[in-house]
Design a protein around this motif. Structure first.
Motif, mmCIF file in Angstrom:
data_model
loop_
_atom_site.group_PDB
_atom_site.id
_atom_site.type_symbol
_atom_site.label_atom_id
_atom_site.label_comp_id
_atom_site.label_asym_id
_atom_site.label_seq_id
_atom_site.Cartn_x
_atom_site.Cartn_y
_atom_site.Cartn_z
ATOM 1 N N ASP A 120 0.835 -1.193 0.000
ATOM 2 C CA ASP A 120 0.000 0.000 0.000
ATOM 3 C C ASP A 120 0.867 1.238 0.000
ATOM 4 O O ASP A 120 1.943 1.260 0.609
ATOM 5 C CB ASP A 120 -0.897 0.049 1.243
ATOM 6 N N ARG A 156 -1.911 -3.190 -3.642
ATOM 7 C CA ARG A 156 -2.112 -4.558 -4.112
ATOM 8 C C ARG A 156 -2.655 -5.374 -2.951
ATOM 9 O O ARG A 156 -2.093 -5.355 -1.851
ATOM 10 C CB ARG A 156 -0.789 -5.146 -4.603
ATOM 11 N N GLU A 182 -6.542 -5.490 -6.326
ATOM 12 C CA GLU A 182 -6.020 -4.160 -6.104
ATOM 13 C C GLU A 182 -7.130 -3.265 -5.577
ATOM 14 O O GLU A 182 -8.311 -3.555 -5.722
ATOM 15 C CB GLU A 182 -5.414 -3.564 -7.383
ATOM 16 N N SER A 233 -8.013 1.197 -4.539
ATOM 17 C CA SER A 233 -7.573 2.577 -4.686
ATOM 18 C C SER A 233 -8.568 3.510 -4.013
ATOM 19 O O SER A 233 -9.733 3.162 -3.794
ATOM 20 C CB SER A 233 -7.416 2.953 -6.166
ATOM 21 N N LYS A 291 -12.366 -1.503 -5.420
ATOM 22 C CA LYS A 291 -11.680 -2.733 -5.029
ATOM 23 C C LYS A 291 -12.029 -3.817 -6.028
ATOM 24 O O LYS A 291 -13.202 -4.047 -6.331
ATOM 25 C CB LYS A 291 -12.091 -3.160 -3.614
#
Length: 709
Positions: free
Chosen positions: A198, A223, A234, A236, A261
């Motif tokens: 991360d 990841r 992954e 974000s 996700k």
């Protein structure tokens, strides 16, 4: 200041408990400061003490009509997990945060893709019980990132007065970070022993004339590796929290966040009536190609307008949208000796969930006949719009749960129709916090609800409409006695409306609508603040509600009445300059008092433990400046596999250990950290409910470094 009119309950009768840890202090920028009568001196002290350093507790609550109140003035169980606790534990998910609060358990899912949770044995509904900054109902169908959150709060029990249709499990509130007078430029990095990585940037600044504007930006990417076979993905996050003091009487806040996700989803185990022996905690009977791909966008605009020294007008508007494609599966064990069984793979693509919420609220204080009133009057509208596959296509394949074979990917089958659902919840509420004298406070509230549900099932040429509407008025009362500045006693009664769990694609009556139900809660409790900043809470609670159950024909239906009675205890804060701790315990007796399904009356509701407890502490070593070590123990008792209590999911206890070291590299403040979760690498059934079971995640070591520029 915001004048919070208390909405609370109606006078109680004891019976269970409530715990609560406070909330982390992050006061929202204030508007015009109201001229406070003598009874408000305590709140002024709260504001001052809220400026202390990072803590395991706080003196502020930010949910419902209790915004900006001291927890000692809230006649309900309220817990808060502050940023300091989240950082010390390296918490990455909702459950990792809320395992510090009593009565919180996983439900149905084991947390691989997102956290489905229950509080006091009651499911926390994913469309209404999760709120952003005490307002916007966000959709908890993808992991809500914690990187941009200042704290996570829980207000336990029925919250219908302020929020409308909600189960009485409790409300989860995510409070976002905001720009402070001190600039923030922080870079966080981490890696775990399974290969997960991360990186997170956090930047905050105030600017403009007299620093009237503030902006806090968070961005993260990583990841996902959990240690479970054939699971990778992954995630974000991008978010911004903006505030602007337009004038001495007008304050604006805007929050925008987008997160995603995409991860492999291991199958849940089907509960067939007996609990099988555990598979390994890294075992995955599914395939890497079975993806859970979801993205969420939340936008909330908030305006406070001070009309004069005593009255404040609040306007809010927000929208939450979540989209997901899901290829989930369920494993059914047929031969306990060999592990042979079947894997049913579902394809639930193109799911869309939308929530929009508006609120107009007027709050103020006035005096009549020597009594002080804090009055809140509001109108709110929540509109939900869902689009889902009507009957998710499925494929049944042979598989072994203990020694899984690698299964090839399957093409996406044709969809067989859709269900479009629209729900409108209109509410008008009034709440009055009547300050009788320096010791006694009486709180009373009413909410009028106009609720409408409309769904249309499309299957080929067939159209099956399903409609329901209700209009009801629900009361809430409470009485609070302030024995001293640091000790309060309360009794409360709440009545609320809740949406019930709806049949899913795997149920025989999928598409059928189950009507809302009425819940009632009684609670008595005490709260005390001791030593430096140690908040203690104890409560007895008694909840009655109508739940759902599965029939032998695999139909999800409304059952009779279920009662939850218990005792909750909690402590959070600093014992001295070196010791910090957060602890909780719950003892509960839950019983299905009436059921339409034979064999359930008198039994314990599924996935409901009789006891839970947690203890986490951190010690700063005086001899090594900057170094702190910590440890935690988290226990969940036995839970019934189903409402017939045909078997029990075993109790489990997990251990965590960690350390933090704060130092400087070339004048740059650096924090080095290590956290070890499930230190004993125990395999255990971490979750049950709704005919499913899940295995807890394996031991995970996470190393992290944080840089403040």
């Amino acid at each position: 200041m915001r004048t919070p009119a208390a909405f609370l309950p109606r006078l109680p009768a004891p019976s269970l408990v409530a715990l609560a840890c406070c909330a982390a202090a992050l006061g929202l920028p204030g508007l015009a400061q109201a001229q406070q009568p003598p009874a408000e001196k305590t709140l002024e002290e709260v504001t001052v003490s809220g400026r202390r350093g990072p803590s395991y507790t706080s003196r502020t609550v930010q949910v419902g009509t209790f915004r900006d109140q001291d927890p000692l003035d809230v006649p309900l169980t309220n817990n808060a997990v502050t940023r300091e606790v989240l950082d010390a534990q390296g918490a990455r998910s909702l459950y990792e945060a809320l395992r510090n609060t009593a009565g919180v358990t996983r439900s149905q899912l084991n947390g691989s893709v997102y956290d489905n949770i229950s509080i006091r044995g009651i499911l926390v509904e994913n469309r209404g019980n999760h709120r952003l900054n005490g307002s916007l109902p966000i959709i908890n169908l993808v992991d809500v990132p914690l990187e941009n959150k200042e704290r996570v709060e829980v207000l336990k029990g029925a919250s219908s007065l302020y929020y409308g249709f909600l189960p009485p499990s409790g409300l989860v509130n995510y409070v976002t970070k905001r720009a402070t007078a001190t600039p923030v430029t922080r870079l966080n990095t981490s890696v775990n022993n399974h290969g997960g990585v991360d990186v997170h940037a956090d930047i905050g600044r105030r600017f403009g004339p007299e620093q009237s504007m503030g902006l806090r930006v968070n961005a993260a990417a990583g990841r996902v590796e959990t240690g479970v076979q054939r699971v990778e993905g992954e995630r974000s996050l991008a978010s911004a929290a903006w505030d602007w003091k337009v004038s001495p009487t007008v304050n604006l806040k805007l929050d925008v966040e987008h997160y995603r996700k995409n991860v492999s989803e291991p199958p849940a185990w089907t509960a067939t009536g007996r609990v099988p022996r555990l598979p390994g905690n890294t075992t995955n009977a599914g395939g890497e190609w079975q993806r859970y791909d979801a993205a969420a966008t939340n936008v909330l605009l908030h305006a406070d307008i001070a009309l004069n020294d005593a009255w404040l007008l609040t306007l809010e508007a927000g929208r939450a949208r979540t989209e997901r494609d899901r290829r989930l599966s369920e494993f059914k064990l047929l031969d306990p000796a060999t592990g042979a069984g079947t894997l049913t793979q579902y394809f639930a693509e193109d799911q869309v969930f939308r929530n929009s919420n508006q609120r107009v609220e007027l709050g103020g204080r006035f005096a009549t006949s020597g009594l002080t009133h804090e009055l809140t009057v509001g109108v709110t509208r929540n509109h939900r719009d869902d689009g889902l596959p009507a009957y998710g296509p499925s494929v049944v394949r042979n598989q072994n749960g203990y020694a899984p074979a690698s299964l090839s990917s399957l093409p996406l089958p044709a969809q067989t129709g859709r269900i479009d659902t629209r729900i409108t919840d209109l509410g008008a509420y009034v709440a009055d916090r009547l300050i009788l004298n320096e010791r006694w406070q009486l709180l009373a509230g009413l909410r009028y609800t106009d609720y409408r549900y409309d769904s249309l099932l499309r299957a080929g040429a067939a159209r099956t409409p399903n409609r329901y509407d209700t209009r009801q008025t629900t009361p809430n009362y409470s009485l609070l006695y302030k024995a001293s500045e640091n000790l309060s006693f309360y009794a409360s009664y709440l009545k609320g409306l809740e949406e019930t769990a709806q049949p899913q694609a795997r149920h025989a009556n999928y598409g059928q609508y189950l009507e809302p139900a009425v819940s009632r809660q009684k609670e008595i409790g005490l709260k005390a603040r001791l030593a430096r900043e140690l908040l203690l809470q104890a409560a007895l609670f008694d909840i009655e509600r109508q739940g759902t159950t599965l029939t032998p024909a695999n139909e999800q239906v409304l059952t009779g009445r279920t009662r939850y009675r218990g005792l909750e205890l909690s402590a959070s804060g600093e014992l001295n300059a070196n010791w910090s701790m957060i602890a909780s315990a719950q003892l509960m007796r839950a019983e299905i008092e009436r059921s339409r399904v034979v064999g359930e009356t008198g039994k314990t509701p599924e996935n409901t433990p009789k006891h839970t407890f947690s203890l986490f502490g951190e010690y700063k070593l005086p001899g090594v400046p900057g170094l702190a070590v910590n440890g935690g123990i988290f226990h969940v008792g036995k839970r019934a596999l189903n409402n017939r209590n045909s078997d029990q999911l075993g109790s489990y206890t997990t251990l965590s250990f960690g350390s933090r070291y704060k130092t400087r590299w070339n004048q740059v403040p650096v924090t080095l950290q290590a956290n070890l979760d499930n230190a004993a690498d125990r395999a255990y059934w971490s979750t049950g409910g709704n005919g499913l079971m899940g295995v807890g995640l394996p031991r995970t070591l996470r190393l992290a470094a944080s840089f403040d520029f």
